[in-house]
Scaffold this motif. Sequence first.
Motif, PDB file in Angstrom:
ATOM      1  N   ALA A 112      24.256  90.087  63.375  1.00 52.56           N
ATOM      2  CA  ALA A 112      23.988  88.759  62.808  1.00 52.56           C
ATOM      3  C   ALA A 112      25.299  88.059  62.454  1.00 52.56           C
ATOM      4  CB  ALA A 112      23.104  88.888  61.573  1.00 52.56           C
ATOM      5  N   GLU A 113      26.273  88.802  61.927  1.00 55.97           N
ATOM      6  CA  GLU A 113      27.587  88.213  61.612  1.00 55.97           C
ATOM      7  C   GLU A 113      28.276  87.720  62.882  1.00 55.97           C
ATOM      8  OE1 GLU A 113      29.682  91.312  59.577  1.00 55.97           O
ATOM      9  OE2 GLU A 113      28.844  90.784  57.612  1.00 55.97           O
ATOM     10  N   ALA A 114      28.207  88.575  63.937  1.00 57.29           N
ATOM     11  CA  ALA A 114      28.843  88.175  65.200  1.00 57.29           C
ATOM     12  C   ALA A 114      28.170  86.941  65.784  1.00 57.29           C
ATOM     13  CB  ALA A 114      28.780  89.334  66.194  1.00 57.29           C
ATOM     14  N   GLN A 115      26.829  86.923  65.695  1.00 55.72           N
ATOM     15  CA  GLN A 115      26.087  85.783  66.219  1.00 55.72           C
ATOM     16  C   GLN A 115      26.414  84.525  65.409  1.00 55.72           C
ATOM     17  OE1 GLN A 115      21.887  86.394  66.314  1.00 55.72           O
ATOM     18  NE2 GLN A 115      21.473  84.456  67.362  1.00 55.72           N
ATOM     19  N   ALA A 116      26.489  84.674  64.079  1.00 65.54           N
ATOM     20  CA  ALA A 116      26.823  83.532  63.231  1.00 65.54           C
ATOM     21  C   ALA A 116      28.230  83.035  63.530  1.00 65.54           C
ATOM     22  CB  ALA A 116      26.686  83.917  61.764  1.00 65.54           C
ATOM     23  N   ALA A 117      29.164  84.000  63.712  1.00 66.72           N
ATOM     24  CA  ALA A 117      30.541  83.605  64.032  1.00 66.72           C
ATOM     25  C   ALA A 117      30.589  82.885  65.370  1.00 66.72           C
ATOM     26  CB  ALA A 117      31.453  84.832  64.047  1.00 66.72           C
ATOM     27  N   ALA A 118      29.809  83.396  66.341  1.00 62.66           N
ATOM     28  CA  ALA A 118      29.787  82.745  67.658  1.00 62.66           C
ATOM     29  C   ALA A 118      29.192  81.350  67.547  1.00 62.66           C
ATOM     30  CB  ALA A 118      28.982  83.597  68.641  1.00 62.66           C
ATOM     31  N   GLU A 119      28.143  81.217  66.744  1.00 60.86           N
ATOM     32  CA  GLU A 119      27.536  79.883  66.572  1.00 60.86           C
ATOM     33  C   GLU A 119      28.499  78.933  65.872  1.00 60.86           C
ATOM     34  OE1 GLU A 119      23.858  80.553  64.506  1.00 60.86           O
ATOM     35  OE2 GLU A 119      22.873  81.410  66.267  1.00 60.86           O
ATOM     36  N   VAL A 120      29.241  79.451  64.877  1.00 55.44           N
ATOM     37  CA  VAL A 120      30.232  78.605  64.187  1.00 55.44           C
ATOM     38  C   VAL A 120      31.333  78.197  65.150  1.00 55.44           C
ATOM     39  CG1 VAL A 120      32.038  78.648  62.394  1.00 55.44           C
ATOM     40  CG2 VAL A 120      29.745  79.487  61.881  1.00 55.44           C
ATOM     41  N   ARG A 121      31.796  79.172  65.982  1.00 58.19           N
ATOM     42  CA  ARG A 121      32.827  78.841  66.973  1.00 58.19           C
ATOM     43  C   ARG A 121      32.320  77.801  67.970  1.00 58.19           C
ATOM     44  NH1 ARG A 121      33.597  84.121  68.943  1.00 58.19           N
ATOM     45  NH2 ARG A 121      33.959  85.219  67.015  1.00 58.19           N
ATOM     46  N   ALA A 122      31.067  77.983  68.417  1.00 56.62           N
ATOM     47  CA  ALA A 122      30.500  77.034  69.382  1.00 56.62           C
ATOM     48  C   ALA A 122      30.373  75.646  68.755  1.00 56.62           C
ATOM     49  CB  ALA A 122      29.137  77.534  69.862  1.00 56.62           C
ATOM     50  N   ALA A 123      29.922  75.616  67.495  1.00 60.26           N
ATOM     51  CA  ALA A 123      29.804  74.318  66.816  1.00 60.26           C
ATOM     52  C   ALA A 123      31.176  73.691  66.635  1.00 60.26           C
ATOM     53  CB  ALA A 123      29.100  74.507  65.473  1.00 60.26           C
ATOM     54  N   ALA A 124      32.168  74.525  66.274  1.00 63.11           N
ATOM     55  CA  ALA A 124      33.531  74.009  66.101  1.00 63.11           C
ATOM     56  C   ALA A 124      34.091  73.522  67.431  1.00 63.11           C
ATOM     57  CB  ALA A 124      34.431  75.095  65.509  1.00 63.11           C
ATOM     58  N   ALA A 125      33.799  74.277  68.502  1.00 62.42           N
ATOM     59  CA  ALA A 125      34.292  73.866  69.823  1.00 62.42           C
ATOM     60  C   ALA A 125      33.642  72.555  70.246  1.00 62.42           C
ATOM     61  CB  ALA A 125      34.008  74.954  70.843  1.00 62.42           C
ATOM     62  N   ASP A 126      32.315  72.437  70.020  1.00 60.98           N
ATOM     63  CA  ASP A 126      31.632  71.190  70.371  1.00 60.98           C
ATOM     64  C   ASP A 126      32.201  70.018  69.578  1.00 60.98           C
ATOM     65  OD1 ASP A 126      29.991  72.325  72.258  1.00 60.98           O
ATOM     66  OD2 ASP A 126      28.268  72.583  70.904  1.00 60.98           O
ATOM     67  N   ALA A 127      32.452  70.265  68.282  1.00 60.94           N
ATOM     68  CA  ALA A 127      33.024  69.191  67.450  1.00 60.94           C
ATOM     69  C   ALA A 127      34.422  68.832  67.922  1.00 60.94           C
ATOM     70  CB  ALA A 127      33.047  69.633  65.988  1.00 60.94           C
ATOM     71  N   ALA A 128      35.223  69.849  68.274  1.00 58.40           N
ATOM     72  CA  ALA A 128      36.587  69.588  68.754  1.00 58.40           C
ATOM     73  C   ALA A 128      36.556  68.851  70.081  1.00 58.40           C
ATOM     74  CB  ALA A 128      37.351  70.902  68.894  1.00 58.40           C
ATOM     75  N   ILE A 129      35.610  69.225  70.947  1.00 57.33           N
ATOM     76  CA  ILE A 129      35.509  68.547  72.252  1.00 57.33           C
ATOM     77  C   ILE A 129      35.117  67.089  72.058  1.00 57.33           C
ATOM     78  CG2 ILE A 129      34.118  68.460  74.361  1.00 57.33           C
ATOM     79  CD1 ILE A 129      34.074  71.527  74.288  1.00 57.33           C
ATOM     80  N   LYS A 130      34.146  66.862  71.194  1.00 57.23           N
ATOM     81  CA  LYS A 130      33.718  65.477  70.967  1.00 57.23           C
ATOM     82  C   LYS A 130      34.823  64.656  70.341  1.00 57.23           C
ATOM     83  CE  LYS A 130      28.821  66.386  70.679  1.00 57.23           C
ATOM     84  NZ  LYS A 130      27.635  66.475  69.851  1.00 57.23           N
ATOM     85  N   ALA A 131      35.551  65.254  69.400  1.00 55.13           N
ATOM     86  CA  ALA A 131      36.661  64.532  68.772  1.00 55.13           C
ATOM     87  C   ALA A 131      37.755  64.262  69.798  1.00 55.13           C
ATOM     88  CB  ALA A 131      37.199  65.335  67.602  1.00 55.13           C
ATOM     89  N   SER A 132      38.051  65.260  70.631  1.00 56.40           N
ATOM     90  CA  SER A 132      39.092  65.085  71.658  1.00 56.40           C
ATOM     91  C   SER A 132      38.669  64.023  72.649  1.00 56.40           C
ATOM     92  CB  SER A 132      39.330  66.389  72.404  1.00 56.40           C
ATOM     93  OG  SER A 132      39.763  67.385  71.545  1.00 56.40           O
ATOM     94  N   GLU A 133      37.410  64.055  72.997  1.00 56.33           N
ATOM     95  CA  GLU A 133      36.904  63.072  73.975  1.00 56.33           C
ATOM     96  C   GLU A 133      37.019  61.663  73.421  1.00 56.33           C
ATOM     97  OE1 GLU A 133      32.727  62.156  76.330  1.00 56.33           O
ATOM     98  OE2 GLU A 133      32.885  63.952  75.104  1.00 56.33           O
ATOM     99  N   ARG A 134      36.669  61.510  72.192  1.00 51.26           N
ATOM    100  CA  ARG A 134      36.723  60.193  71.581  1.00 51.26           C
ATOM    101  C   ARG A 134      38.171  59.707  71.487  1.00 51.26           C
ATOM    102  NH1 ARG A 134      34.274  60.742  66.373  1.00 51.26           N
ATOM    103  NH2 ARG A 134      32.432  61.328  67.526  1.00 51.26           N
ATOM    104  N   ILE A 135      39.076  60.595  71.101  1.00 48.32           N
ATOM    105  CA  ILE A 135      40.491  60.228  70.967  1.00 48.32           C
ATOM    106  C   ILE A 135      41.071  59.893  72.326  1.00 48.32           C
ATOM    107  CG2 ILE A 135      42.786  61.130  70.402  1.00 48.32           C
ATOM    108  CD1 ILE A 135      41.463  62.669  68.126  1.00 48.32           C
ATOM    109  N   LEU A 136      40.794  60.735  73.313  1.00 50.14           N
ATOM    110  CA  LEU A 136      41.364  60.509  74.640  1.00 50.14           C
ATOM    111  C   LEU A 136      40.790  59.247  75.290  1.00 50.14           C
ATOM    112  CD1 LEU A 136      41.555  64.115  76.079  1.00 50.14           C
ATOM    113  CD2 LEU A 136      43.450  62.661  75.388  1.00 50.14           C
ATOM    114  N   ARG A 137      39.550  58.968  75.075  1.00 52.52           N
ATOM    115  CA  ARG A 137      38.951  57.757  75.642  1.00 52.52           C
ATOM    116  C   ARG A 137      39.564  56.503  75.022  1.00 52.52           C
ATOM    117  NH1 ARG A 137      32.701  59.212  76.513  1.00 52.52           N
ATOM    118  NH2 ARG A 137      33.094  60.462  78.339  1.00 52.52           N
ATOM    119  N   ASP A 138      39.853  56.624  73.740  1.00 47.90           N
ATOM    120  CA  ASP A 138      40.451  55.463  73.092  1.00 47.90           C
ATOM    121  C   ASP A 138      41.876  55.254  73.591  1.00 47.90           C
ATOM    122  OD1 ASP A 138      38.192  55.030  71.646  1.00 47.90           O
ATOM    123  OD2 ASP A 138      38.929  55.997  69.794  1.00 47.90           O
ATOM    124  N   GLN A 139      42.589  56.336  73.877  1.00 50.79           N
ATOM    125  CA  GLN A 139      43.973  56.209  74.290  1.00 50.79           C
ATOM    126  C   GLN A 139      44.095  55.948  75.788  1.00 50.79           C
ATOM    127  OE1 GLN A 139      46.049  59.640  72.984  1.00 50.79           O
ATOM    128  NE2 GLN A 139      46.066  59.006  70.841  1.00 50.79           N
TER     129      GLN A 139
END
Length: 161
Positions: A112-139
């Motif tokens: 359960a800890e590993a799954q939670a960590a993986a879900e947190v990493r996936a959520a963080a990666a999705d958030a980082a991708i969306k933030a990167s996408e927004r920044i790069l599109r603006d630039q």
Amino acid sequence: MLASAEFWVGVAFVIFWGILFYYGVPGKAMSGLDSRGKRVADELAEARRLREDAEKLLKEFEAKRAAAEREAAEIVSVARDEAERLARETEAKMKDFVARRTASAEAKIAQAEAQAAAEVRAAAADAAIKASERILRDQLAGPSGAALVSQSLNDIRSKLQ
């Protein structure tokens, strides 16, 4: 002498004994006494034999009672040993069961800890991708910037997951 009473008592006594002997009274009395004596002797012998038999039976029953007591003590001892063995086995099985359940629970917790960590990493990666996408599109503007952004986002997604 014929006139004395003692003489006639003596004659009567001899005649009396003569009549007794003639009819065989002393022999019958002796045989009666002998048969009575023999019967008493037989009864005494029978009583001795019965007493000896009773003593033998008493000894046999005492031996059987002692054997039964020994057997009962042995049965109790075996039962006590068996109960102690079963208690030890049950305790060992319970310890083993608790250890397995603990290990299983720990494994589930770790999963359960590993799954939670993986879900947190996936959520963080999705958030980082969306933030990167927004920044790069603006630039970056234009068709070359859009292609570059799409390719970069695909690279990041594949590396993060």
